[in-house]
Design an enzyme around this catalytic site. Structure first.
Site, PDB file in Angstrom:
ATOM      1  CD  GLN A 104      -2.960   1.253   2.172  1.00  8.57           C
ATOM      2  OE1 GLN A 104      -2.518   1.410   3.303  1.00  8.57           O
ATOM      3  NE2 GLN A 104      -4.260   1.262   1.910  1.00  8.57           N
ATOM      4  CE1 TYR A 175      -3.253   9.379   7.612  1.00  5.45           C
ATOM      5  CE2 TYR A 175      -4.364   7.480   6.649  1.00  5.45           C
ATOM      6  CZ  TYR A 175      -3.877   8.150   7.763  1.00  5.45           C
ATOM      7  OH  TYR A 175      -4.033   7.621   9.015  1.00  5.45           O
ATOM      8  NE  ARG A 227      -9.168   0.276   2.251  1.00 10.62           N
ATOM      9  CZ  ARG A 227      -9.125  -0.118   3.514  1.00 10.62           C
ATOM     10  NH1 ARG A 227      -8.097   0.196   4.260  1.00 10.62           N
ATOM     11  NH2 ARG A 227     -10.097  -0.838   4.033  1.00 10.62           N
ATOM     12  N   GLY A 319      -9.663  -7.144   8.533  1.00 12.95           N
ATOM     13  CA  GLY A 319      -8.580  -6.429   9.194  1.00 12.95           C
ATOM     14  C   GLY A 319      -8.392  -6.966  10.597  1.00 12.95           C
ATOM     15  NE  ARG A 320     -11.714  -3.505  13.505  1.00  9.04           N
ATOM     16  CZ  ARG A 320     -12.823  -2.828  13.745  1.00  9.04           C
ATOM     17  NH1 ARG A 320     -12.937  -2.151  14.858  1.00  9.04           N
ATOM     18  NH2 ARG A 320     -13.808  -2.806  12.848  1.00  9.04           N
TER      19      ARG A 320
HETATM   20  C1  LIG Z   1      -4.376  -1.460  13.484  1.00 10.81           C
HETATM   21  C2  LIG Z   1      -4.999  -0.909  12.243  1.00 10.81           C
HETATM   22  C3  LIG Z   1      -4.204  -0.252  11.315  1.00 10.81           C
HETATM   23  C4  LIG Z   1      -4.747   0.210  10.106  1.00 10.81           C
HETATM   24  N1  LIG Z   1      -3.911   0.764   9.153  1.00 10.81           N
HETATM   25  C5  LIG Z   1      -4.399   1.030   7.910  1.00 10.81           C
HETATM   26  C6  LIG Z   1      -3.519   1.374   6.845  1.00 10.81           C
HETATM   27  O1  LIG Z   1      -2.293   1.432   6.973  1.00 10.81           O
HETATM   28  N2  LIG Z   1      -4.080   1.626   5.626  1.00 10.81           N
HETATM   29  C7  LIG Z   1      -5.435   1.567   5.415  1.00 10.81           C
HETATM   30  O2  LIG Z   1      -5.894   1.804   4.293  1.00 10.81           O
HETATM   31  N3  LIG Z   1      -6.282   1.208   6.407  1.00 10.81           N
HETATM   32  C8  LIG Z   1      -5.802   0.917   7.632  1.00 10.81           C
HETATM   33  N4  LIG Z   1      -6.655   0.461   8.614  1.00 10.81           N
HETATM   34  C9  LIG Z   1      -8.090   0.225   8.294  1.00 10.81           C
HETATM   35  C10 LIG Z   1      -8.319  -1.236   7.884  1.00 10.81           C
HETATM   36  O3  LIG Z   1      -7.718  -1.532   6.638  1.00 10.81           O
HETATM   37  C11 LIG Z   1      -9.832  -1.583   7.780  1.00 10.81           C
HETATM   38  O4  LIG Z   1     -10.427  -0.797   6.772  1.00 10.81           O
HETATM   39  C12 LIG Z   1     -10.585  -1.354   9.082  1.00 10.81           C
HETATM   40  O5  LIG Z   1      -9.878  -1.886  10.195  1.00 10.81           O
HETATM   41  C13 LIG Z   1     -11.989  -2.015   9.029  1.00 10.81           C
HETATM   42  O6  LIG Z   1     -11.885  -3.397   8.791  1.00 10.81           O
HETATM   43  P1  LIG Z   1     -12.016  -4.470   9.993  1.00 10.81           P
HETATM   44  O7  LIG Z   1     -13.310  -4.191  10.683  1.00 10.81           O
HETATM   45  O8  LIG Z   1     -12.006  -5.803   9.290  1.00 10.81           O
HETATM   46  O9  LIG Z   1     -10.859  -4.265  10.905  1.00 10.81           O
HETATM   47  C14 LIG Z   1      -6.139   0.053   9.848  1.00 10.81           C
HETATM   48  C15 LIG Z   1      -6.944  -0.571  10.807  1.00 10.81           C
HETATM   49  C16 LIG Z   1      -6.395  -1.067  11.973  1.00 10.81           C
HETATM   50  C17 LIG Z   1      -7.299  -1.789  12.947  1.00 10.81           C
END
Ligand SMILES: Cc1cc2nc3c(=O)[nH]c(=O)nc-3n(C[C@H](O)[C@H](O)[C@H](O)COP(=O)(O)O)c2cc1C
Length: 373
Positions: A104, A175, A227, A319-320
């Site tokens: 990314q 961003y 994205r 993600g999480r």
């Molecule tokens: C610890 C953490 C770090 C994240 N860092 C990024 C990132 O670097 N780039 C990005 O586009 N989204 C980032 N996100 C957002 C996730 O990609 C995702 O969209 C969001 O957590 C919702 O999905 P989930 O409910 O499956 O966690 C981050 C989320 C978490 C929890």
């Protein structure tokens, strides 16, 4: 495996010729674990290896394309050729476990902490501070905007040389690319700002540049995804209707996929369109069959993932959930879905292989993760 989960395990072919073995993607997540010089660390590599076996594609944490784009402590760098060996380590550790590795690429713009950027100077589309912040960024000159577009291409070239399978352009979450699309942060009067159409110029120019570099340098098929965030909270701020204009333009760009950024897959639009449909429904209706789409947001169980695919999303990102359950895909395949962890215990760091700073962020941010004792 439970028959109902089969849709998750259909392969998908991208426009460039690459195929994913299934529809489950690891969402990009910053882990704060890289070295201060921008190289990836052993604990970061171990974290990715642990999560790259089952999913079709891993999208890495974001990497900054110029030194003044570093948005997080412990973020790994992509701004210089000296980072290529570090990139190579990361790409090969993910690929060796069987997933496609997508980097990314990002610039933090006005969101960068001042202590992380040269001379403490943050830059953005315009000299407008983020709401609630007293740090006003410097507006990039037109020449610097051109250089910034080139920088996204340069990091893409480094990703190709390092063996990544693709890049995802991070146009979401407030961003720099998002800042150029936003009427809050972009008050420019040159060709990069003004009307909605002009605010598309920078995001689309980054796509063109990245694709140009891929055409010039990639010897193998190489994925390019994008994205975006659906809406902004601020006034002024882009609305769902504005995003549909962006997405319509992106869908004609010959990208391999589009990826929304949402915390809740099933959320409703805030403004710009009526709430008779979900954000996902508006997005899919606008995109049609032009380009594969990744949905995301609070998906934890295979039932939820299949339901998300049934909207017409081509893939689902976790993600999480993949932090809490690195064996998610394997457990679904083996019919052990009842054993999938959807909470985290404070004792789990070592078992789950989670880097220290990420772990601290998880257990010290109430509501972010379902942490139980
Ligand atoms: C610890 C953490 C770090 C994240 N860092 C990024 C990132 O670097 N780039 C990005 O586009 N989204 C980032 N996100 C957002 C996730 O990609 C995702 O969209 C969001 O957590 C919702 O999905 P989930 O409910 O499956 O966690 C981050 C989320 C978490 C929890």
């Amino acid at each position: 495996m439970n028959e109902n989960f089969k849709p998750l395990f259909e392969s998908i072919d991208f426009k460039n010729g690459l195929q994913l073995k299934n529809r489950v993607v690891m969402a990009p997540m910053t882990n704060f674990a890289s070295h201060p010089d921008g190289t990836v660390s052993d604990e970061e590599i171990a974290y990715y290896e642990r999560r790259s076996k089952g999913v079709g594609m891993v999208i890495t944490a974001c990497t900054y394309v110029t030194a003044n784009g570093k948005g997080f402590h412990g973020e790994f760098g992509g701004h210089d050729d000296s980072m290529i060996p570090s990139f190579r380590r990361l790409a090969s550790s993910i690929k060796a476990k069987g997933a496609k590795a997508v980097l990314q690429i990002f610039h933090g713009g006005r969101e960068c902490p001042t202590e992380l950027v040269p001379n403490g100077e943050t830059v953005s589309a315009s000299a407008v501070a983020k709401e609630g912040s007293d740090v006003t960024p410097r507006a990039l000159t037109e020449n610097e905007v051109e250089e910034m577009i080139t920088a996204f291409g340069e990091t893409t070239r480094r990703a190709i040389e390092a063996g990544f399978d693709g890049v995802e352009i991070h146009g979401a979450n407030g961003y720099l690319i998002h800042q150029f699309f936003s009427p809050h942060s972009n008050r420019r009067e040159d060709r990069f700002g003004g009307s909605l159409e002009k605010r598309l110029t920078f995001p689309l120019a980054v796509v063109d540049e990245v694709q140009k570099v891929v055409n010039a340098h990639a010897k193998e098929p190489f994925i390019v995804g994008y994205r975006f965030s659906p809406e902004e909270e601020t006034t002024p701020g882009f609305t769902m209707a504005d995003t549909l204009v962006l997405v319509d333009a992106l869908a004609d760009k010959g990208l391999d996929y589009l990826h929304v950024s949402l915390m809740d897959f099933w959320s409703e639009p805030r403004r710009g369109v009526d709430t008779t449909k979900l954000r996902i429904e508006y997005l899919l209706e606008t995109i049609g069959n032009r380009v594969p789409f990744i949905g995301v947001g609070s998906i934890h169980t295979p039932e939820e993932a299949v339901k998300a695919l049934s909207t017409g999303s081509s893939m689902v990102a976790l993600g999480r959930e993949l932090i809490m359950e690195p064996d998610w895909v394997e457990k679904v395949v083996e019919g052990k879905e009842a054993e999938i962890a959807t909470t985290l215990s404070k004792k789990d760091q070592e078992k789950l292989i989670i880097p220290d700073y990420l772990w601290q962020a998880i257990i010290n941010s109430p509501g972010w993760f379902p942490v139980v004792d």
